[in-house]
Write a protein that holds these residues in place. Structure first.
Motif, short mmCIF file in Angstrom:
data_model
loop_
_atom_site.label_atom_id
_atom_site.label_comp_id
_atom_site.label_asym_id
_atom_site.label_seq_id
_atom_site.Cartn_x
_atom_site.Cartn_y
_atom_site.Cartn_z
N LEU A 203 0.84 -1.20 0.00
CA LEU A 203 0.00 0.00 0.00
C LEU A 203 0.87 1.24 0.00
N ARG A 204 0.52 2.19 -0.86
CA ARG A 204 1.23 3.47 -0.91
C ARG A 204 0.30 4.57 -1.38
N SER A 205 0.63 5.79 -1.01
CA SER A 205 0.02 6.99 -1.56
C SER A 205 1.11 7.74 -2.32
N PHE A 206 0.76 8.24 -3.51
CA PHE A 206 1.75 8.94 -4.34
C PHE A 206 1.02 9.95 -5.21
N VAL A 207 1.57 11.17 -5.26
CA VAL A 207 1.04 12.20 -6.15
C VAL A 207 2.22 12.97 -6.74
N THR A 208 2.14 13.26 -8.03
CA THR A 208 3.13 14.13 -8.65
C THR A 208 2.43 15.38 -9.15
N GLU A 209 3.09 16.50 -9.01
CA GLU A 209 2.57 17.79 -9.48
C GLU A 209 3.64 18.47 -10.32
N PRO A 210 3.21 19.19 -11.38
CA PRO A 210 1.88 19.22 -11.97
C PRO A 210 1.64 17.97 -12.82
N MET A 211 0.53 17.97 -13.56
CA MET A 211 0.20 16.83 -14.42
C MET A 211 0.23 17.21 -15.90
N ARG B 14 2.86 19.83 -24.00
CA ARG B 14 1.81 19.09 -24.70
C ARG B 14 1.71 17.64 -24.22
N LEU B 15 2.33 17.36 -23.08
CA LEU B 15 2.22 16.04 -22.44
C LEU B 15 1.34 16.16 -21.20
N PHE B 16 0.38 15.24 -21.08
CA PHE B 16 -0.54 15.23 -19.95
C PHE B 16 -0.45 13.86 -19.27
N LEU B 17 -0.22 13.86 -17.96
CA LEU B 17 -0.20 12.61 -17.20
C LEU B 17 -1.62 12.29 -16.74
N VAL B 18 -1.97 11.00 -16.81
CA VAL B 18 -3.33 10.55 -16.50
C VAL B 18 -3.26 9.31 -15.63
#
Length: 390
Positions: free
Chosen positions: A268-276, A280-284
């Motif tokens: 189990l982990r929590s992970f967030v990267t900013e920005p997204m 012209r590349l969008f992380l989803v």
């Protein structure tokens, strides 16, 4: 080759984005490093919020879901040997969730893409993203010993936590947030009727347990385990015995067992990267964030990311306005952090932590008792579980 949007990754988020874009005439090419069979062989959860179901309907991929999915109006919190039902439907003004496996969502979306004739390229090696910080991005890959190039307007990185999309962004442009939990979930799949028609989230001094299902004849059960455990150490008999210990007596007595056909341990982990967004590349989806499975938010967060990106791309091509794409990262992250909070909270309340003392145990018990006694607290839980609006 040329397309309008190159989609990296053919999990649910990449396929859903491709199908939604197809409904408004936006061309896509989808790339994945593995085969369709490998993707469909992955076992994933499948509790869908109403918003995710609406998007699948909008993409033309909801028919089998509505025919075979299980509508759940509530779930049970089990603690101190008792059940407390969270009435999702009653507490949220008629909202509910649908139990339908992520593998089946992927299968339906793959079938829709094949029917549409849109190009999907599987087993693509050495996928590389180029010039996404400029006006003319492109993607290269190798297949059958040849190097190929796809020119595009935009790139959607839907290729998961370990994919190439986030790794293509300079580290100095990323800010990451992570929490690693000191336990995992040992999961078992068996062809047996579920112990309850609704999910059971069980808190116990020996650790957390979850009773779930894929259908009324296929059950998915989980127990909290140490991150140092191995699947080989858990026979079916040991698993079933431990699960019974963590359930209220009436559920333990009603539990029916069968040989497992899949067993695995998920950390189990929590992970967030900013920005997204990076040019012209969008992380989803998992390329940008991971949540513990406790709150059933992983696939649903990917769906809301797809919603925001789809709306931005439609606005770009229909109206010539980049406002939606400019707002993509901020809108997606606002919802992501609320879901991260909810998943962190559920994980903290329901699991046994190695460093917990008697005081911490009493705090968990008091929190659960408050949930059982307070309609306001139960409503907050229900609102988050069925999914915040997007």
């Amino acid at each position: 080759m040329r397309t309008q949007v190159a989609i990296i990754g053919s999990g649910p988020s990449g396929l859903l984005l491709g199908q939604l874009l197809a409904t408004v005439g936006i061309e896509t090419i989808l790339l994945d490093r593995v085969s369709p069979e490998y993707i469909l062989g992955r076992i994933r959860a499948g509790v869908l919020e109403d918003g995710a179901v609406r998007l699948l309907d909008q993409a033309g991929a909801g028919a089998r879901l509505h025919a075979e999915g299980l509508i759940h109006d509530g779930f049970s919190l089990a603690f101190s040997g008792q059940d407390h039902r969270i009435d999702l439907h009653g507490l949220t003004g008629g909202k509910r969730v649908t139990v339908y496996g992520q593998t089946e969502v992927t299968r339906d979306l793959m079938a829709g893409r094949a029917q549409s004739g849109a190009l999907s390229i599987y087993e693509a090696e050495a996928v590389t993203l180029h010039d996404f910080d400029r006006d003319a991005p492109y993607v290269t890959y190798q297949k059958d010993g040849q190097t190929h190039r796809i020119d595009c307007d935009f790139i959607a990185g839907c290729d998961g936590f370990h994919g190439v999309s986030r790794k293509s962004v300079p580290e100095t442009a990323l800010r990451t947030f992570e929490k690693i939990y000191p336990f995992g979930w040992l999961g078992l799949l068996a062809e047996v009727a579920p112990v309850s028609p609704e999910l059971i989230y069980a808190h116990h001094p020996r650790g957390f347990a979850l009773c779930s299902m894929r259908s009324m004849t296929r059950s998915r059960y989980y127990i909290q385990c140490s991150v140092d455990e191995t699947v080989d150490a858990w026979s079916d008999e040991r698993f079933w015995d431990e699960l019974r210990r963590r359930l209220p007596a009436h559920h333990a007595e009603a539990l029916r067992t069968a040989p497992s056909f899949e067993k695995s341990i998920a950390p189990l982990r929590s992970f967030v990267t900013e920005p997204m967004r990076f040019g012209r590349l969008f992380l989803v989806g998992d390329a940008a964030h991971i949540v513990p499975p406790t709150g059933a938010k992983g696939l649903n967060l990917a769906a809301s990311d797809v919603h925001y990106l789809f709306e931005g791309l439609r606005e770009q091509y229909r109206d010539g306005s980049g406002a939606g794409l400019e707002a993509y990262s901020a809108k997606a992250l606002a919802r992501i952090w609320k879901a991260e909070r909810f998943s962190w909270w559920m994980t903290s309340v329901l699991h046994r932590f190695p460093t917990m003392g008697d005081f911490d145990q009493r705090m968990q018990e008091a929190e659960l008792a408050y949930l059982a006694q307070s309609q306001a607290a139960s409503t907050a839980l229900a609102e988050n579980y069925v999914g915040l609006p997007f």
